[in-house]
Design a protein around this motif. Sequence first.
Motif, mmCIF file in Angstrom:
data_model
loop_
_atom_site.group_PDB
_atom_site.id
_atom_site.type_symbol
_atom_site.label_atom_id
_atom_site.label_comp_id
_atom_site.label_asym_id
_atom_site.label_seq_id
_atom_site.Cartn_x
_atom_site.Cartn_y
_atom_site.Cartn_z
ATOM 1 N N VAL A 1 10.031 2.716 -4.986
ATOM 2 C CA VAL A 1 10.402 3.431 -3.746
ATOM 3 C C VAL A 1 11.018 2.366 -2.820
ATOM 4 N N GLU A 2 11.904 2.610 -1.933
ATOM 5 C CA GLU A 2 12.379 1.657 -1.121
ATOM 6 C C GLU A 2 11.220 0.939 -0.441
ATOM 7 N N PRO A 3 11.423 -0.360 0.257
ATOM 8 C CA PRO A 3 10.420 -1.002 0.947
ATOM 9 C C PRO A 3 10.107 -0.315 2.143
ATOM 10 N N GLU A 4 11.018 0.224 2.559
ATOM 11 C CA GLU A 4 10.622 0.950 4.246
ATOM 12 C C GLU A 4 9.911 2.278 3.970
ATOM 13 N N LEU A 5 10.210 2.992 2.839
ATOM 14 C CA LEU A 5 9.099 4.096 2.637
ATOM 15 C C LEU A 5 7.880 3.853 2.202
ATOM 16 N N HIS A 6 7.757 2.868 1.434
ATOM 17 C CA HIS A 6 6.529 2.202 0.925
ATOM 18 C C HIS A 6 5.505 1.774 1.962
ATOM 19 N N ALA A 7 6.143 1.098 3.182
ATOM 20 C CA ALA A 7 5.573 0.835 4.500
ATOM 21 C C ALA A 7 5.247 1.864 5.126
ATOM 22 N N ARG A 8 5.953 2.916 5.353
ATOM 23 C CA ARG A 8 5.402 4.337 6.068
ATOM 24 C C ARG A 8 4.360 5.068 5.378
ATOM 25 N N LEU A 9 4.598 5.225 4.028
ATOM 26 C CA LEU A 9 3.322 5.703 3.263
ATOM 27 C C LEU A 9 2.244 5.014 3.417
ATOM 28 N N ALA A 10 2.321 3.637 3.286
ATOM 29 C CA ALA A 10 0.855 2.806 3.499
ATOM 30 C C ALA A 10 0.597 2.917 4.773
ATOM 31 N N GLN A 11 1.285 3.012 6.050
ATOM 32 C CA GLN A 11 1.035 3.284 7.130
ATOM 33 C C GLN A 11 0.034 4.530 7.250
ATOM 34 N N TRP A 12 0.656 5.391 6.715
ATOM 35 C CA TRP A 12 0.221 6.902 6.780
ATOM 36 C C TRP A 12 -1.393 7.156 5.967
ATOM 37 N N ALA A 13 -1.307 6.274 4.957
ATOM 38 C CA ALA A 13 -2.688 6.472 4.147
ATOM 39 C C ALA A 13 -3.556 5.485 5.192
ATOM 40 N N ASP A 14 -3.341 4.558 5.630
ATOM 41 C CA ASP A 14 -4.173 3.465 6.460
ATOM 42 C C ASP A 14 -4.658 4.257 7.716
ATOM 43 N N GLU A 15 -3.690 5.090 8.312
ATOM 44 C CA GLU A 15 -4.178 6.109 9.271
ATOM 45 C C GLU A 15 -5.141 7.158 8.923
ATOM 46 N N GLN A 16 -4.958 7.506 7.660
ATOM 47 C CA GLN A 16 -5.983 8.553 7.225
ATOM 48 C C GLN A 16 -7.185 8.066 6.731
ATOM 49 N N GLN A 17 -7.257 6.651 6.561
ATOM 50 C CA GLN A 17 -8.262 5.767 5.985
ATOM 51 C C GLN A 17 -8.827 6.110 4.466
ATOM 52 N N ARG A 18 -7.408 6.375 3.788
ATOM 53 C CA ARG A 18 -7.706 6.804 2.362
ATOM 54 C C ARG A 18 -6.942 5.969 1.537
ATOM 55 N N PRO A 19 -7.027 5.579 0.277
ATOM 56 C CA PRO A 19 -6.123 4.874 -0.466
ATOM 57 C C PRO A 19 -4.862 5.560 -0.798
ATOM 58 N N LEU A 20 -3.756 4.702 -0.688
ATOM 59 C CA LEU A 20 -2.244 5.341 -0.854
ATOM 60 C C LEU A 20 -2.078 6.158 -2.154
ATOM 61 N N PRO A 21 -2.838 5.886 -3.239
ATOM 62 C CA PRO A 21 -2.620 6.714 -4.298
ATOM 63 C C PRO A 21 -2.967 8.260 -4.120
ATOM 64 N N ALA A 22 -3.984 8.259 -3.387
ATOM 65 C CA ALA A 22 -4.835 9.570 -2.992
ATOM 66 C C ALA A 22 -3.691 10.176 -2.342
#
Length: 83
Positions: free
Chosen positions: A8-29
């Motif tokens: 995935v593009e770095p920008e998309l990965h960063a947004r997904l990682a932020q989303w996962a962090d906001e949810q306090q859950r692992p990115l793969p989940a």
Amino acid sequence: MPEIIADVEPELHARLAQWADEQQRPLPALVRDILAAAERVRANYDPTMDWTTRSIRRDRDGGCGLCDALEPLFAGGKMKATT
């Protein structure tokens, strides 16, 4: 469960990682849940229906289900509507 590797593009990965962090859950989940929601949409898609029939079915069924499946993923980190 087999592992999936996706580029995935770095920008998309960063947004997904932020989303996962906001949810306090692992990115793969989070990614698994997004893909499961998309699969539910795909399962309900019928290309033989015309636009009117799809619209009536969507309204009758309360929508395609994508919003219902994705909105809870936003709940933990999204505190206000976008302007």
